[in-house]
Scaffold this motif. Structure first.
Motif, PDB file in Angstrom:
ATOM      1  N   VAL A 269     -35.832  19.132   2.779  1.00 55.29           N
ATOM      2  CA  VAL A 269     -36.157  20.384   3.466  1.00 55.29           C
ATOM      3  C   VAL A 269     -37.619  20.751   3.219  1.00 55.29           C
ATOM      4  CG1 VAL A 269     -35.703  22.861   3.517  1.00 55.29           C
ATOM      5  CG2 VAL A 269     -33.799  21.243   3.478  1.00 55.29           C
TER       6      VAL A 269
ATOM      7  N   TRP B  98     -36.598  21.378   9.349  1.00 56.64           N
ATOM      8  CA  TRP B  98     -35.957  21.767   8.093  1.00 56.64           C
ATOM      9  C   TRP B  98     -34.533  22.246   8.326  1.00 56.64           C
ATOM     10  CZ3 TRP B  98     -34.052  26.595   7.014  1.00 56.64           C
ATOM     11  CH2 TRP B  98     -34.471  27.654   7.836  1.00 56.64           C
ATOM     12  N   ARG B  99     -34.272  22.878   9.473  1.00 49.72           N
ATOM     13  CA  ARG B  99     -32.906  23.329   9.747  1.00 49.72           C
ATOM     14  C   ARG B  99     -31.954  22.139   9.899  1.00 49.72           C
ATOM     15  NH1 ARG B  99     -36.148  26.868  12.659  1.00 49.72           N
ATOM     16  NH2 ARG B  99     -35.862  29.095  12.152  1.00 49.72           N
ATOM     17  N   ARG B 100     -32.391  21.135  10.623  1.00 48.20           N
ATOM     18  CA  ARG B 100     -31.549  19.948  10.783  1.00 48.20           C
ATOM     19  C   ARG B 100     -31.363  19.243   9.439  1.00 48.20           C
ATOM     20  NH1 ARG B 100     -33.029  14.690  14.594  1.00 48.20           N
ATOM     21  NH2 ARG B 100     -31.246  13.414  14.000  1.00 48.20           N
ATOM     22  N   THR B 101     -32.415  19.178   8.636  1.00 44.71           N
ATOM     23  CA  THR B 101     -32.298  18.549   7.321  1.00 44.71           C
ATOM     24  C   THR B 101     -31.317  19.303   6.440  1.00 44.71           C
ATOM     25  OG1 THR B 101     -34.602  17.811   7.508  1.00 44.71           O
ATOM     26  CG2 THR B 101     -33.611  17.772   5.318  1.00 44.71           C
ATOM     27  N   ALA B 102     -31.399  20.650   6.466  1.00 43.87           N
ATOM     28  CA  ALA B 102     -30.465  21.447   5.670  1.00 43.87           C
ATOM     29  C   ALA B 102     -29.025  21.246   6.139  1.00 43.87           C
ATOM     30  CB  ALA B 102     -30.850  22.922   5.748  1.00 43.87           C
ATOM     31  N   ALA B 103     -28.839  21.157   7.475  1.00 45.64           N
ATOM     32  CA  ALA B 103     -27.484  20.951   7.996  1.00 45.64           C
ATOM     33  C   ALA B 103     -26.925  19.595   7.568  1.00 45.64           C
ATOM     34  CB  ALA B 103     -27.493  21.060   9.516  1.00 45.64           C
TER      35      ALA B 103
ATOM     36  N   VAL C 188     -40.615  21.051   6.087  1.00 47.91           N
ATOM     37  CA  VAL C 188     -41.440  22.245   6.289  1.00 47.91           C
ATOM     38  C   VAL C 188     -42.922  21.888   6.275  1.00 47.91           C
ATOM     39  CG1 VAL C 188     -42.111  24.454   5.276  1.00 47.91           C
ATOM     40  CG2 VAL C 188     -39.699  23.824   5.394  1.00 47.91           C
TER      41      VAL C 188
ATOM     42  N   THR D 253     -31.652  16.782  -0.820  1.00 48.32           N
ATOM     43  CA  THR D 253     -31.639  17.735   0.287  1.00 48.32           C
ATOM     44  C   THR D 253     -32.763  18.750   0.147  1.00 48.32           C
ATOM     45  OG1 THR D 253     -29.241  17.503   0.570  1.00 48.32           O
ATOM     46  CG2 THR D 253     -30.279  19.481   1.486  1.00 48.32           C
TER      47      THR D 253
END
Length: 349
Positions: A78, A34-39, A82, A74
């Motif tokens: 995310v 999820w962090r990579r997707t948010a970035a 998750v 996005t």
């Protein structure tokens, strides 16, 4: 996103490619955390704003619509990342439990057992599974080694439960009983109790006792015969004169299986296997020619030799195996110097 940006700059605002920037966070949600997707989503939003200003799309609704599309994809990406991460952790925990169950049910076979060297190979037909209905065990006893290989009819958890019952009975009987017929009788009673009320279930099994004096005796309950490999000789498949039914299909006063045996000396090999090996078929429907593949087991390391045979079976089939396949290779040490003698077929006590 780079391709969309380059195409948009080249083609101009009339093409309307700006919403395709949302493909970046969409694919990131499928492959990354999820962090990579948010970035990636933040980068996509910035790229969308830059292209919108360059194309002059914020003077109307087109730019804001594209920006909303990127933001929505996005958020969805995310959320999907998750959920996928949680499911992957749960699957990893289940696999850990399955591996622990396998170690309890099918314990690692000792590489050295008495005067023998041993190796084992097990392939489950169920995708992602590590255990199934096939079973094997090697138990050192005074004066030799007792082994079993078997196949529970059916698949799934019921087959695994029956396999565990048979293995538990064999591990106790192998130490307690004076002869192999006694071990077989204990297994028969155990399977009868375990499968009581289900007349369609059964277990094929091959029991063997390999003595340090240079012989091996078998007790076969409807199982494929072992393959005996002697240096300089073609493979042989010792069988009893009268076949016996599998465990669970004998009734009342039915006679016990015939005890039969062969010589087994230094350099000899014994391959015990289930029908997942002998009944493996290629694309033309031809069975795997196990008797012609004895030369594959020539590697000095028994485990490497057995791994090579397994790879040959899979290559022959050309696809995942349709049935569980277990193989147990026993090799008499070359350094042993036992007195080889003929092994008769005594009547069961």
């Amino acid at each position: 996103m780079a391709v969309v940006a380059a195409t948009d700059v080249t083609a101009g605002p009339g093409v309307g490619l700006l919403p395709l920037v949302s493909l970046g966070p969409a694919f990131a949600g499928l492959a990354g955390g999820w962090r990579r997707t948010a970035a990636v989503g933040v980068v996509a939003m910035a790229l969308c704003c830059a292209l919108g200003l360059y194309d002059g799309l914020f003077q109307n609704r087109r730019g804001y619509t594209a920006l909303a599309a990127v933001a929505g994809v996005t958020i969805a990406g995310v959320t999907a990342a998750v959920v996928r991460g949680r499911q992957e952790r749960e699957l990893a925990n289940v696999r850990t439990i399955a591996e622990a169950a396998q170690r309890v049910l099918l314990r690692p076979v000792p590489r050295s057992a008495g005067h023998l060297r041993a190796a084992v190979s097990y392939t489950s037909a169920v995708a992602e599974a590590r255990i199934g209905g096939d079973l094997y065990e090697v138990v050192p006893v005074p004066g030799g080694v007792r082994v079993i290989i078997g196949d529970v009819q059916g698949k799934g958890l019921e087959a695994v439960e029956t396999a565990a019952t048979v293995l538990g009975a064999f591990r106790e009987a192998a130490h307690d009983e004076a002869g192999l017929p006694g071990v077989g009788a204990r297994l028969e009673r155990t399977v009868q109790r375990s499968l009581e009320g289900d007349g369609e279930k059964f277990v094929t099994a091959l029991l063997a006792e390999i003595t340090e004096a240079g012989g091996v005796v078998f007790l076969n309950y409807g199982h494929p015969p072992a393959m005996l490999i002697r240096p300089g000789h073609p493979a042989a498949f010792p069988e009893p004169r009268q076949p016996a039914p599998p465990l669970g299909l004998t009734w009342g006063n039915a006679e016990s299986p015939e005890l039969y045996g062969v010589d087994f000396g230094p350099g000899d090999q014994l391959l015990l296997y289930t029908d997942g090996v002998s009944e493996a078929r290629n694309a033309q429907g031809a069975f795997y020619p196990l008797g012609e593949r004895g030369g594959i087991l020539s590697d000095p390391d028994p485990q490497l030799a057995l791994d090579a045979l397994r790879e040959d079976v899979v290559a022959y089939v050309g696809a995942p195996l349709h049935d569980d396949a277990a193989m147990l290779l026993l090799r008499c040490r070359q350094t042993a110097e036992p007195t080889r003698r003929a092994v008769t077929s005594p009547a069961p006590a």
